[in-house]
Design a protein around this motif. Structure first.
Motif, mmCIF file in Angstrom:
data_model
loop_
_atom_site.group_PDB
_atom_site.id
_atom_site.type_symbol
_atom_site.label_atom_id
_atom_site.label_comp_id
_atom_site.label_asym_id
_atom_site.label_seq_id
_atom_site.Cartn_x
_atom_site.Cartn_y
_atom_site.Cartn_z
ATOM 1 N N PRO A 275 0.804 -1.230 0.000
ATOM 2 C CA PRO A 275 0.000 0.000 0.000
ATOM 3 C C PRO A 275 0.833 1.275 0.000
ATOM 4 O O PRO A 275 0.396 2.302 -0.533
ATOM 5 N N ALA A 276 2.030 1.231 0.584
ATOM 6 C CA ALA A 276 2.855 2.441 0.674
ATOM 7 C C ALA A 276 3.435 2.855 -0.668
ATOM 8 O O ALA A 276 3.809 4.020 -0.859
ATOM 9 N N VAL A 277 3.514 1.941 -1.606
ATOM 10 C CA VAL A 277 4.113 2.220 -2.920
ATOM 11 C C VAL A 277 3.057 2.792 -3.850
ATOM 12 O O VAL A 277 1.957 2.251 -3.972
ATOM 13 N N THR A 278 3.391 3.885 -4.525
ATOM 14 C CA THR A 278 2.436 4.515 -5.446
ATOM 15 C C THR A 278 2.730 4.201 -6.905
ATOM 16 O O THR A 278 1.860 4.394 -7.759
ATOM 17 N N GLU A 279 3.954 3.727 -7.210
ATOM 18 C CA GLU A 279 4.329 3.403 -8.578
ATOM 19 C C GLU A 279 5.451 2.392 -8.562
ATOM 20 O O GLU A 279 6.215 2.305 -7.588
ATOM 21 N N VAL A 280 5.558 1.606 -9.634
ATOM 22 C CA VAL A 280 6.650 0.644 -9.751
ATOM 23 C C VAL A 280 7.510 1.012 -10.952
ATOM 24 O O VAL A 280 7.043 1.662 -11.895
ATOM 25 N N ALA A 281 8.776 0.603 -10.892
ATOM 26 C CA ALA A 281 9.698 0.843 -11.998
ATOM 27 C C ALA A 281 9.940 -0.467 -12.736
ATOM 28 O O ALA A 281 9.965 -1.536 -12.128
ATOM 29 N N ALA A 282 10.104 -0.381 -14.033
ATOM 30 C CA ALA A 282 10.444 -1.559 -14.837
ATOM 31 C C ALA A 282 10.990 -1.093 -16.177
ATOM 32 O O ALA A 282 10.623 -0.032 -16.675
ATOM 33 N N GLY A 283 11.853 -1.901 -16.751
ATOM 34 C CA GLY A 283 12.390 -1.580 -18.066
ATOM 35 C C GLY A 283 12.913 -2.808 -18.774
ATOM 36 O O GLY A 283 12.632 -3.031 -19.946
ATOM 37 N N SER A 284 13.670 -3.654 -18.055
ATOM 38 C CA SER A 284 14.268 -4.827 -18.680
ATOM 39 C C SER A 284 13.220 -5.757 -19.267
ATOM 40 O O SER A 284 13.451 -6.396 -20.299
ATOM 41 N N GLY A 285 12.068 -5.830 -18.622
ATOM 42 C CA GLY A 285 11.026 -6.719 -19.102
ATOM 43 C C GLY A 285 10.486 -6.358 -20.468
ATOM 44 O O GLY A 285 9.817 -7.187 -21.101
ATOM 45 N N LEU A 286 10.747 -5.160 -20.942
ATOM 46 C CA LEU A 286 10.301 -4.784 -22.282
ATOM 47 C C LEU A 286 11.106 -5.516 -23.352
ATOM 48 O O LEU A 286 10.557 -5.933 -24.376
ATOM 49 N N TYR A 287 12.410 -5.676 -23.121
ATOM 50 C CA TYR A 287 13.275 -6.377 -24.072
ATOM 51 C C TYR A 287 13.406 -7.865 -23.747
ATOM 52 O O TYR A 287 13.734 -8.658 -24.612
ATOM 53 N N GLN A 288 13.215 -8.225 -22.493
ATOM 54 C CA GLN A 288 13.375 -9.600 -22.011
ATOM 55 C C GLN A 288 14.753 -10.171 -22.377
ATOM 56 O O GLN A 288 14.891 -11.116 -23.152
ATOM 57 N N PRO A 289 15.822 -9.613 -21.785
ATOM 58 C CA PRO A 289 17.158 -10.172 -22.002
ATOM 59 C C PRO A 289 17.300 -11.509 -21.282
ATOM 60 O O PRO A 289 16.457 -11.892 -20.465
ATOM 61 N N ARG A 290 18.376 -12.204 -21.519
ATOM 62 C CA ARG A 290 18.518 -13.581 -21.032
ATOM 63 C C ARG A 290 18.522 -13.669 -19.513
ATOM 64 O O ARG A 290 18.084 -14.681 -18.945
ATOM 65 N N LEU A 291 19.025 -12.653 -18.781
ATOM 66 C CA LEU A 291 19.061 -12.720 -17.327
ATOM 67 C C LEU A 291 17.671 -12.716 -16.701
ATOM 68 O O LEU A 291 17.540 -13.000 -15.509
ATOM 69 N N PHE A 292 16.657 -12.404 -17.483
ATOM 70 C CA PHE A 292 15.301 -12.373 -16.935
ATOM 71 C C PHE A 292 14.473 -13.576 -17.375
ATOM 72 O O PHE A 292 13.256 -13.572 -17.263
ATOM 73 N N ASP A 293 15.158 -14.618 -17.821
ATOM 74 C CA ASP A 293 14.452 -15.852 -18.161
ATOM 75 C C ASP A 293 14.174 -16.717 -16.945
ATOM 76 O O ASP A 293 13.366 -17.643 -17.020
ATOM 77 N N ASN A 294 14.859 -16.438 -15.827
ATOM 78 C CA ASN A 294 14.859 -17.375 -14.705
ATOM 79 C C ASN A 294 13.924 -16.967 -13.573
ATOM 80 O O ASN A 294 14.289 -17.019 -12.390
ATOM 81 N N TYR A 295 12.720 -16.549 -13.927
ATOM 82 C CA TYR A 295 11.715 -16.187 -12.923
ATOM 83 C C TYR A 295 10.504 -17.104 -13.050
ATOM 84 O O TYR A 295 10.084 -17.441 -14.151
ATOM 85 N N ARG A 296 9.947 -17.475 -11.913
ATOM 86 C CA ARG A 296 8.731 -18.285 -11.932
ATOM 87 C C ARG A 296 7.488 -17.441 -12.174
ATOM 88 O O ARG A 296 6.492 -17.927 -12.688
ATOM 89 N N SER A 297 7.524 -16.166 -11.801
ATOM 90 C CA SER A 297 6.305 -15.349 -11.767
ATOM 91 C C SER A 297 5.913 -14.768 -13.116
ATOM 92 O O SER A 297 4.776 -14.301 -13.274
ATOM 93 N N PHE A 298 6.810 -14.752 -14.093
ATOM 94 C CA PHE A 298 6.459 -14.185 -15.399
ATOM 95 C C PHE A 298 7.362 -14.781 -16.462
ATOM 96 O O PHE A 298 8.448 -15.298 -16.169
ATOM 97 N N HIS A 299 6.906 -14.726 -17.688
ATOM 98 C CA HIS A 299 7.662 -15.253 -18.825
ATOM 99 C C HIS A 299 7.495 -14.268 -19.978
ATOM 100 O O HIS A 299 6.461 -14.249 -20.635
ATOM 101 N N GLY A 300 8.517 -13.442 -20.209
ATOM 102 C CA GLY A 300 8.459 -12.485 -21.298
ATOM 103 C C GLY A 300 8.899 -13.094 -22.610
ATOM 104 O O GLY A 300 9.408 -14.222 -22.671
ATOM 105 N N ARG A 301 8.689 -12.337 -23.681
ATOM 106 C CA ARG A 301 9.119 -12.752 -25.014
ATOM 107 C C ARG A 301 10.383 -12.004 -25.406
ATOM 108 O O ARG A 301 10.435 -10.775 -25.273
ATOM 109 N N PRO A 302 11.411 -12.691 -25.852
ATOM 110 C CA PRO A 302 12.610 -11.987 -26.323
ATOM 111 C C PRO A 302 12.238 -10.977 -27.406
ATOM 112 O O PRO A 302 11.679 -11.336 -28.442
ATOM 113 N N ALA A 303 12.533 -9.714 -27.156
ATOM 114 C CA ALA A 303 12.147 -8.667 -28.106
ATOM 115 C C ALA A 303 13.339 -7.986 -28.753
ATOM 116 O O ALA A 303 13.224 -7.495 -29.877
#
Length: 415
Positions: A275-303
């Motif tokens: 509740p204390a957070v008003t906004e989140v930051a993100a950027g890597s998930g737009l391109y989905q580089p290889r270091l972000f393949d190893n998460y259980r909570s989401f699966h992006g597409r290599p862009a």
């Protein structure tokens, strides 16, 4: 030659079906057949699908796009035109001022700066000063800005909370070494100091939990390590949520906060749920580089990918491509190298790895590659790919619809 600009997309569907690896490779090859390699591309369908998924994961809280993970103004503008995104998280003061001059109006500089010329420009002009919020965590930074002042424009200030998890009474630290401000009282004391200094005003708080947002919890072939990471992250999320909420309550007694920013691509859901957070930051998930393949909570597409031409065929099961040794920042290791992606089944020669001027690749897929064919790679990190290329070719279907300069391609305009 650059192709005509295409309109930014104001909204995207919730999901965009991914093609098969062979179909994607064929599209990229056709789209760039007229271009000599090396070449960098962004698949706009994958980019837009990843953006939509970030918005979904944020569950109604705005997503501030991290420019260091994009490093292309055309793509920043594209994502900011989509519902659910608001504001930029920048990484240098020069970049922040450049974006402000370009017309952006909500820019959070997420790292302290010692750019005296930049601070002179910021304080001399109420326009950029109103658009840019700078990060501070030390009284000496106030002195540096005041010494550089060229006018009386008010400086908007964001404080940073250290998010590291301390265990065993502080003897073990898990998390990046960032801000010296760790407790709610640390923040309040520094905020009071800032508020008393003429020409400064505290407007926000940032807390980046990199040990959650940037560390995958599903390491291939490492089940025990993955389990330990999940246990660490669970403890870190619980501890930080309590401390961040207390920090916000205390800061609001001292300053009128416009925003409380947290998280990153790997922690969007958990950070947005606070509740204390008003906004989140993100950027890597737009391109989905290889270091972000190893998460259980989401699966992006290599862009975002880069293509290297085959220039040699040394033998059966081997091809050599031109260059490609583009290591990512961070602790050195195999995970910092790009990964050969298309065609599937290629791997590095362990005695050579990714080379400065040539890279041998091994695997049965090599026997189907001819001189001049392309091998498509994914970089380990997101925006760092753009430090290797002056332009990105933006692909829709099997054609390039726009060629956009990266920050490297526009560097002379702001760095």
């Amino acid at each position: 030659m650059a192709t005509p600009d295409v309109a930014a997309a104001p909204a995207v569907p919730a999901t965009v079906p991914a093609g098969s690896p062979s179909a994607d490779r064929a599209r990229y090859d056709r789209a760039t057949a007229h271009l000599d390699g090396p070449v960098a591309v962004v698949d706009l369908a994958a980019f837009d699908a990843n953006a939509a998924d970030l918005v979904r994961r944020a569950a109604g809280k705005p997503v501030r796009v991290a420019s260091k993970s994009v490093r292309c103004r055309a793509l920043l503008e594209r994502v900011l035109a989509m519902d659910g995104f608001a504001g930029v998280m920048s990484f240098t003061l020069a970049e922040s001022l450049w974006l402000a001059r370009s017309g952006l109006r909500d820019i959070l500089l997420a790292y302290p700066s010692a750019d005296r010329a930049g601070f002179a420009e910021l304080t001399a002009d109420p326009g950029p000063a109103a658009a840019v919020t700078v990060l501070l965590d030390d009284p000496a930074q106030l002195d540096l800005i005041d010494a550089a002042r060229a006018g009386d424009a008010e400086v908007r200030v964001c404080l940073e909370l250290d998010t590291a998890l301390h265990l065993l009474g502080g003897r073990i630290r898990v998390g990046a070494r960032r801000s010296p401000l760790r407790t709610p009282e640390d923040l309040a004391a520094f905020a009071e100091l800032v508020q008393l200094r003429p020409g400064f005003r505290v407007v926000g708080l940032m807390a980046y939990e990199g040990h959650v947002a940037g560390v995958g919890d599903r390491v291939p072939g490492r089940p025990v390590r993955s389990r330990l990471i999940r246990l660490m992250q669970s403890a870190a999320r619980a501890e930080l949520a309590e401390r961040r909420a207390a920090a916000v309550r205390r800061l609001r007694q001292v300053a009128e906060l416009e925003f409380v920013n947290g998280g990153g691509t790997g922690s969007v859901e958990s950070t947005a749920a606070e509740p204390a957070v008003t906004e989140v930051a993100a950027g890597s998930g737009l391109y989905q580089p290889r270091l972000f393949d190893n998460y259980r909570s989401f699966h992006g597409r290599p862009a975002a990918l880069f293509g290297q031409p085959v220039v040699r065929r040394p033998g059966v099961g081997v091809v050599t491509v031109l260059g490609g040794g583009y290591p990512a920042s961070g602790a050195a290791g195999p995970d910092r190298s790009p990964v050969p992606w298309l065609p599937p089944g290629l791997r590095y020669d362990p005695m050579e790895g990714a080379g400065e001027v040539q890279t041998p690749l091994l695997g049965a897929a090599a026997d189907d590659l001819l001189i001049g064919d392309r091998v498509w790679f994914r970089h380990a990190k997101a925006g760092e790919l753009c430090e290797r290329f002056a332009e990105l070719h933006l692909i829709e279907g099997d054609r390039v619809v726009r060629t956009a300069p990266t920050y490297r391609g526009e560097r002379k305009t702001f760095l």
